[in-house]
Design an enzyme around this catalytic site. Structure first.
Site, PDB file in Angstrom:
ATOM      1  N   GLU A   1      -0.228  -9.529  -0.257  1.00 51.19           N
ATOM      2  CA  GLU A   1      -1.586  -9.732   0.174  1.00 51.19           C
ATOM      3  C   GLU A   1      -2.631  -9.625  -1.139  1.00 51.19           C
ATOM      4  O   GLU A   1      -3.509 -10.643  -1.168  1.00 51.19           O
ATOM      5  CB  GLU A   1      -2.314  -8.861   1.230  1.00 51.19           C
ATOM      6  CG  GLU A   1      -1.698  -8.959   2.614  1.00 51.19           C
ATOM      7  CD  GLU A   1      -1.837  -7.682   3.588  1.00 51.19           C
ATOM      8  OE1 GLU A   1      -1.709  -6.546   3.056  1.00 51.19           O
ATOM      9  OE2 GLU A   1      -2.262  -8.046   4.507  1.00 51.19           O
TER      10      GLU A   1
ATOM     11  N   ALA B   1       0.934  -1.086  -0.116  1.00 51.22           N
ATOM     12  CA  ALA B   1       0.203  -0.007  -0.178  1.00 51.22           C
ATOM     13  C   ALA B   1       0.980   1.187  -0.118  1.00 51.22           C
ATOM     14  O   ALA B   1       1.992   1.103   0.428  1.00 51.22           O
ATOM     15  CB  ALA B   1      -0.938  -0.190   1.177  1.00 51.22           C
TER      16      ALA B   1
ATOM     17  N   GLU C   1       5.456  -5.106   7.020  1.00 57.24           N
ATOM     18  CA  GLU C   1       4.785  -4.076   7.823  1.00 57.24           C
ATOM     19  C   GLU C   1       5.275  -3.654   9.157  1.00 57.24           C
ATOM     20  O   GLU C   1       5.164  -2.485   9.857  1.00 57.24           O
ATOM     21  CB  GLU C   1       3.144  -4.328   7.836  1.00 57.24           C
ATOM     22  CG  GLU C   1       2.659  -4.319   6.755  1.00 57.24           C
ATOM     23  CD  GLU C   1       2.490  -5.614   5.641  1.00 57.24           C
ATOM     24  OE1 GLU C   1       3.288  -6.446   5.978  1.00 57.24           O
ATOM     25  OE2 GLU C   1       1.467  -5.652   4.966  1.00 57.24           O
TER      26      GLU C   1
ATOM     27  N   GLY D   1       0.833  -5.049   1.182  1.00 58.78           N
ATOM     28  CA  GLY D   1      -0.601  -5.235   0.388  1.00 58.78           C
ATOM     29  C   GLY D   1      -0.322  -5.754  -1.124  1.00 58.78           C
ATOM     30  O   GLY D   1      -1.126  -6.423  -1.443  1.00 58.78           O
TER      31      GLY D   1
HETATM   32  N1  DAK Z   1       4.671   3.115  -1.097  1.00 58.01           N
HETATM   33  C1  DAK Z   1       5.127   4.231  -1.646  1.00 58.01           C
HETATM   34  N2  DAK Z   1       6.083   4.478  -2.239  1.00 58.01           N
HETATM   35  C2  DAK Z   1       6.853   3.313  -2.414  1.00 58.01           C
HETATM   36  C3  DAK Z   1       6.594   2.139  -1.857  1.00 58.01           C
HETATM   37  C4  DAK Z   1       5.362   1.902  -1.029  1.00 58.01           C
HETATM   38  N3  DAK Z   1       4.867   0.763  -0.258  1.00 58.01           N
HETATM   39  N4  DAK Z   1       7.507   1.323  -2.185  1.00 58.01           N
HETATM   40  C5  DAK Z   1       8.464   1.813  -2.974  1.00 58.01           C
HETATM   41  N5  DAK Z   1       8.086   3.165  -3.087  1.00 58.01           N
HETATM   42  C6  DAK Z   1       8.744   4.187  -3.933  1.00 58.01           C
HETATM   43  C7  DAK Z   1      10.162   4.874  -2.991  1.00 58.01           C
HETATM   44  O1  DAK Z   1       9.703   5.774  -1.879  1.00 58.01           O
HETATM   45  C8  DAK Z   1      10.732   5.223  -4.213  1.00 58.01           C
HETATM   46  O2  DAK Z   1      10.171   6.379  -4.490  1.00 58.01           O
HETATM   47  P1  DAK Z   1      11.195   7.888  -4.769  1.00 58.01           P
HETATM   48  O3  DAK Z   1      12.217   7.701  -3.820  1.00 58.01           O
HETATM   49  O4  DAK Z   1      12.092   7.265  -6.235  1.00 58.01           O
HETATM   50  O5  DAK Z   1      10.427   8.982  -5.246  1.00 58.01           O
HETATM   51  C9  DAK Z   1      10.597   4.372  -5.543  1.00 58.01           C
HETATM   52  O6  DAK Z   1       9.297   3.659  -4.967  1.00 58.01           O
HETATM   53  C10 DAK Z   1      11.437   3.358  -5.593  1.00 58.01           C
HETATM   54  O7  DAK Z   1      11.775   2.588  -4.303  1.00 58.01           O
HETATM   55  P2  DAK Z   1      13.202   2.291  -3.777  1.00 58.01           P
HETATM   56  O8  DAK Z   1      14.260   3.679  -4.289  1.00 58.01           O
HETATM   57  O9  DAK Z   1      12.959   2.018  -2.330  1.00 58.01           O
HETATM   58  O10 DAK Z   1      13.432   1.070  -4.442  1.00 58.01           O
HETATM   59  P3  DAK Z   1      14.645  -0.158  -3.955  1.00 58.01           P
HETATM   60  O11 DAK Z   1      14.847  -0.920  -5.244  1.00 58.01           O
HETATM   61  O12 DAK Z   1      15.746   0.543  -3.305  1.00 58.01           O
HETATM   62  O13 DAK Z   1      13.904  -0.863  -2.745  1.00 58.01           O
HETATM   63  C11 DAK Z   1      12.031  -1.947  -1.953  1.00 58.01           C
HETATM   64  C12 DAK Z   1      12.796  -1.417  -3.199  1.00 58.01           C
HETATM   65  C13 DAK Z   1      10.680  -2.492  -2.493  1.00 58.01           C
HETATM   66  C14 DAK Z   1      12.529  -2.858  -1.047  1.00 58.01           C
HETATM   67  C15 DAK Z   1      11.667  -0.597  -1.048  1.00 58.01           C
HETATM   68  O14 DAK Z   1      10.969   0.352  -2.080  1.00 58.01           O
HETATM   69  C16 DAK Z   1      10.542  -1.020  -0.072  1.00 58.01           C
HETATM   70  O15 DAK Z   1      10.999  -1.382   1.235  1.00 58.01           O
HETATM   71  N6  DAK Z   1       9.399  -0.408  -0.210  1.00 58.01           N
HETATM   72  C17 DAK Z   1       8.437  -0.373   0.847  1.00 58.01           C
HETATM   73  C18 DAK Z   1       7.924  -2.071   1.187  1.00 58.01           C
HETATM   74  C19 DAK Z   1       6.792  -1.951   1.992  1.00 58.01           C
HETATM   75  O16 DAK Z   1       7.216  -1.552   3.356  1.00 58.01           O
HETATM   76  N7  DAK Z   1       5.663  -2.454   2.015  1.00 58.01           N
HETATM   77  C20 DAK Z   1       4.756  -2.364   3.045  1.00 58.01           C
HETATM   78  C21 DAK Z   1       3.701  -1.317   2.827  1.00 58.01           C
HETATM   79  S1  DAK Z   1       2.605  -1.142   4.231  1.00 58.01           S
HETATM   80  C22 DAK Z   1      -5.176  -2.448   4.170  1.00 58.01           C
HETATM   81  C23 DAK Z   1      -4.774  -2.952   3.095  1.00 58.01           C
HETATM   82  C24 DAK Z   1      -3.439  -2.900   2.664  1.00 58.01           C
HETATM   83  C25 DAK Z   1      -2.430  -2.505   3.650  1.00 58.01           C
HETATM   84  C26 DAK Z   1      -3.035  -2.192   4.982  1.00 58.01           C
HETATM   85  C27 DAK Z   1      -4.282  -2.196   5.128  1.00 58.01           C
HETATM   86  N8  DAK Z   1      -6.643  -2.338   4.567  1.00 58.01           N
HETATM   87  C28 DAK Z   1      -7.535  -2.989   3.445  1.00 58.01           C
HETATM   88  C29 DAK Z   1      -7.250  -2.226   5.640  1.00 58.01           C
HETATM   89  C30 DAK Z   1      -1.132  -2.749   3.134  1.00 58.01           C
HETATM   90  C31 DAK Z   1      -0.141  -1.982   3.889  1.00 58.01           C
HETATM   91  C32 DAK Z   1       1.195  -1.858   3.399  1.00 58.01           C
HETATM   92  O17 DAK Z   1       1.611  -2.609   2.142  1.00 58.01           O
END
Ligand code: DAK
Length: 262
Positions: free
Chosen positions: A116, A69, A136, A113
């Site tokens: 998921e 997400a 998360e 997400g």
């Molecule tokens: N959200 C927003 N931007 C994201 C992102 C994300 N989840 N993942 C990556 N990006 C963006 C980065 O900020 C970066 O943007 P700029 O800096 O270029 O502007 C760009 O994508 C490229 O990412 P990186 O520079 O970080 O790329 P790397 O290859 O170095 O790393 C990575 C890739 C996937 C390992 C890293 O980006 C990363 O760790 N991303 C976050 C992963 C994460 O924590 N995902 C979980 C998020 S929480 C619900 C439904 C769904 C959810 C909850 C509730 N309900 C129905 C209630 C879900 C929650 C989640 O998913």
């Protein structure tokens, strides 16, 4: 329909085609925001309602199926935005109501997400580059779209606890070994394999396909006895279809069946 965050296309030969949905926010690694989830919901509903579509495939880019997400949208939320407005539940539930098979074709990151969403599909075909995870916990939250429930059902408690509590990623080999994905293929073959699987489903009787999907899903919802009875009743009802007569007659006469979707 014109979309800004996804691309839709039709694939395959024959009367029933495959509806392909490609998540398309490449700069954000397909981070799933409300706009994307709304478009995904609309595309899924439209393909499900279209008699010319037999199967749906969801994919992302080579780098990311979806990295979760959108954290930039979530960062400023408070309890009123989440619990108070039942945060984005509407968009995230749509895929569960789709009756046709939905295959996830995953390359690169499927995190949070994104993982998921892939698990909400009926099965996952992964490229050898795929990486799955529920990170998360590193953000001070927990999975919110079914990760703590579907991951243990897919990979068992030990692996699920490991993934959810440490936030570590699982590569494609481990994902196949633990049962999270049904097949792993070289990246270059991902779409051809996923579309071939979808095409083989398109050629079947849609009634039996939908009932098979409904019945397997029951295995995760109730008791064994209820599930077995549910399956039996669906099995019985398929004998009211023209396609059951056709399928069995074709087998006995050593010919290819021609299903009429009735
Ligand atoms: N959200 C927003 N931007 C994201 C992102 C994300 N989840 N993942 C990556 N990006 C963006 C980065 O900020 C970066 O943007 P700029 O800096 O270029 O502007 C760009 O994508 C490229 O990412 P990186 O520079 O970080 O790329 P790397 O290859 O170095 O790393 C990575 C890739 C996937 C390992 C890293 O980006 C990363 O760790 N991303 C976050 C992963 C994460 O924590 N995902 C979980 C998020 S929480 C619900 C439904 C769904 C959810 C909850 C509730 N309900 C129905 C209630 C879900 C929650 C989640 O998913």
């Amino acid at each position: 329909m014109i979309f800004e965050n996804i691309i839709t296309s039709l694939h395959g030969e024959g009367e029933r085609k495959t509806g392909l949905i490609t998540l398309n926010r490449p700069k954000q690694l397909n981070a799933l925001n409300d706009a994307l989830m709304d478009e995904l919901g609309s595309a899924l509903r439209a393909f499900d309602a279209d008699a010319g579509i037999g199967c749906i495939v969801i994919t992302g880019s080579e780098k990311a199926f979806a990295a979760g997400a959108d954290i930039s949208a979530m960062a400023k939320f408070n309890l009123t935005d989440t619990y108070g407005s039942d945060f984005i539940t509407r968009n995230w539930e749509t895929i569960r109501s789709i009756r046709k098979p939905v295959i996830a074709a995953v390359a690169g990151f499927a995190l949070g997400g994104g993982c998921e969403l892939a698990m909400m599909c009926d099965f996952i075909i992964a490229a050898d580059t795929a990486k799955f995870g529920q990170p998360e916990i590193k953000l001070g939250i927990i999975p919110g779209a079914g990760g703590t429930q579907r991951l243990p059902r897919a990979v068992g408690k030990a692996k699920a606890m490991d993934m959810v509590l440490t936030g570590r990623m699982m590569d494609a080999t481990e994902a196949e070994r633990t049962g999270l994905v049904s097949r792993v293929v070289p990246l270059a073959e991902l779409m051809s394999v996923a579309l071939a699987a979808a095409q083989s489903i398109n050629e079947l009787s849609g009634m039996s396909v939908m009932m098979a999907k409904e019945s397997v899903n029951r295995a995760f919802e109730g008791t064994l006895a209820d599930g077995v009875m549910f399956e039996r009743r669906l099995f019985h009802s398929l004998f009211a279809t023209v396609d059951q007569k056709e399928g069995m007659d074709a087998f006995l006469n050593k010919r290819k069946p021609v299903f009429v979707q009735r």
